[in-house]
Design an enzyme around this catalytic site. Structure first.
Site, mmCIF file in Angstrom:
data_model
loop_
_atom_site.group_PDB
_atom_site.id
_atom_site.type_symbol
_atom_site.label_atom_id
_atom_site.label_comp_id
_atom_site.label_asym_id
_atom_site.label_seq_id
_atom_site.Cartn_x
_atom_site.Cartn_y
_atom_site.Cartn_z
ATOM 1 N N LYS A 188 0.837 -1.214 0.000
ATOM 2 C CA LYS A 188 0.000 0.000 0.000
ATOM 3 C C LYS A 188 0.864 1.253 0.000
ATOM 4 C CE LYS A 188 -2.150 1.649 4.000
ATOM 5 N NZ LYS A 188 -3.122 1.579 5.105
ATOM 6 N N ASP A 214 -7.382 -6.006 9.542
ATOM 7 C CA ASP A 214 -6.676 -4.758 9.851
ATOM 8 C C ASP A 214 -6.913 -4.418 11.311
ATOM 9 O OD1 ASP A 214 -5.014 -2.668 9.311
ATOM 10 O OD2 ASP A 214 -6.272 -1.763 7.775
#
Ligand code: R5P
Length: 286
Positions: A188, A214
């Site tokens: 990311k 997450d």
């Protein structure tokens, strides 16, 4: 052991007291017309060990918790500890511009000064679970990925865990171990508080039940972008599990993009299908 509840954690604190067979402490709260908070401890706590279970999701939660901890000490509790399942302000854990307040340190400093022991869950500025020293203060970092993984183990036919960034690889690996499946991670790049992008990568997700894990969902940008990226590789389903469901922009876009969204109850939400109560009760029993 007496267990008191923070203003945003009443349900969770009640579960902790029930699971651990602890006494729930009673208190009175009100808000003055100017918005100031009032807290009164109604249980006799003298010479008792007291724990406050209180997520700090915003400024009022922090003041409420500080008032309660101080009142418990004033009432001569033998020990006063705090379990703060979600600790707001933990994400500013670095100084990027000269002069910036290091809010993570400030909040830990405030709570440490008022407690004998401090614990939280999957804290943004700590990489490992367990006891840690942070700016000379002791904080216990509890783990909610194991109960999250156990929840999904029962739900998914052909699971694969995907970490949305390199930073989440450690707990993705641990969760994959609990589930008994493989794991991958995405690369990311964050462009702003709202915008992230992903490097091209072939994942072995086609026809499988992807589980994106997450620690925190705030704006939802990370999860929406990673789910859109993964969807192009034709998984059977995309499931998302997070410890802290902040959901600063609501859950509408998230639910449009993924097949299942589950959070723990470190922050009480409609999506809180996994409770951390037994982890807290287990720690308090030690
Ligand atoms: C990043 O370091 C964290 O693990 C989360 O991925 C991030 O904080 C999520 O934020 P948002 O939902 O705003 O993308």
């Amino acid at each position: 052991m007496l267990v008191f509840a923070g203003r945003s954690s009443e349900e969770l604190a009640a579960k902790v007291a029930a699971e651990g067979n602890f006494y729930p402490g009673s208190m009175e709260r009100k808000t003055f017309p100017d918005g100031e908070l009032y807290v009164r401890v109604c249980t006799d706590v003298e010479n008792n060990d007291c724990t406050v279970v209180a997520s700090v999701t915003g400024n009022d939660d922090l003041v409420d918790l500080a008032l309660l901890l101080d009142a418990l000490r004033d009432q001569k509790a033998r020990t006063v500890s705090a379990v703060v399942p979600y600790l707001a302000y933990a994400r500013q854990d670095k100084v990027f511009e000269p002069g910036e307040a290091l809010s993570a340190k400030t909040v830990v400093k405030l709570l440490s000064a008022l407690t004998d022991e401090l614990a939280t869950f999957n804290c943004h500025f700590l990489d490992e679970s367990g006891a840690a020293d942070y700016h000379d203060m002791r904080i216990d970092n509890l783990d909610a990925f194991t109960p999250l993984a156990e929840y999904f183990r029962e739900k998914l036919d052909d699971p694969i865990v995907v970490a949305p960034d390199k930073g989440s690889l450690g707990y993705a690996k641990k969760a994959a171990n609990v589930i008994g499946c493989d794991f991958e991670h995405l690369a990311k790049t964050r462009h702003s508080a709202d915008e992230v992008s992903y490097e091209e990568k072939d994942l072995s997700v086609a026809g499988r039940d992807v589980l994106i894990l997450d620690d925190i969902i705030s704006t939802g940008g990370t999860i929406v972008s990673s789910a859109q990226f993964i969807r192009r590789q034709k998984p059977a389903s995309i499931n998302v599990g997070c410890v802290h469901g902040v959901f600063a922009r609501g859950t509408h876009d998230l639910k449009k993009t993924v097949d299942r969204l589950v959070a723990t109850d470190t922050i009480q939400r409609a999506e809180s299908k996994v409770s951390v109560a037994s982890v807290i009760a287990g720690r308090l029993e030690k």
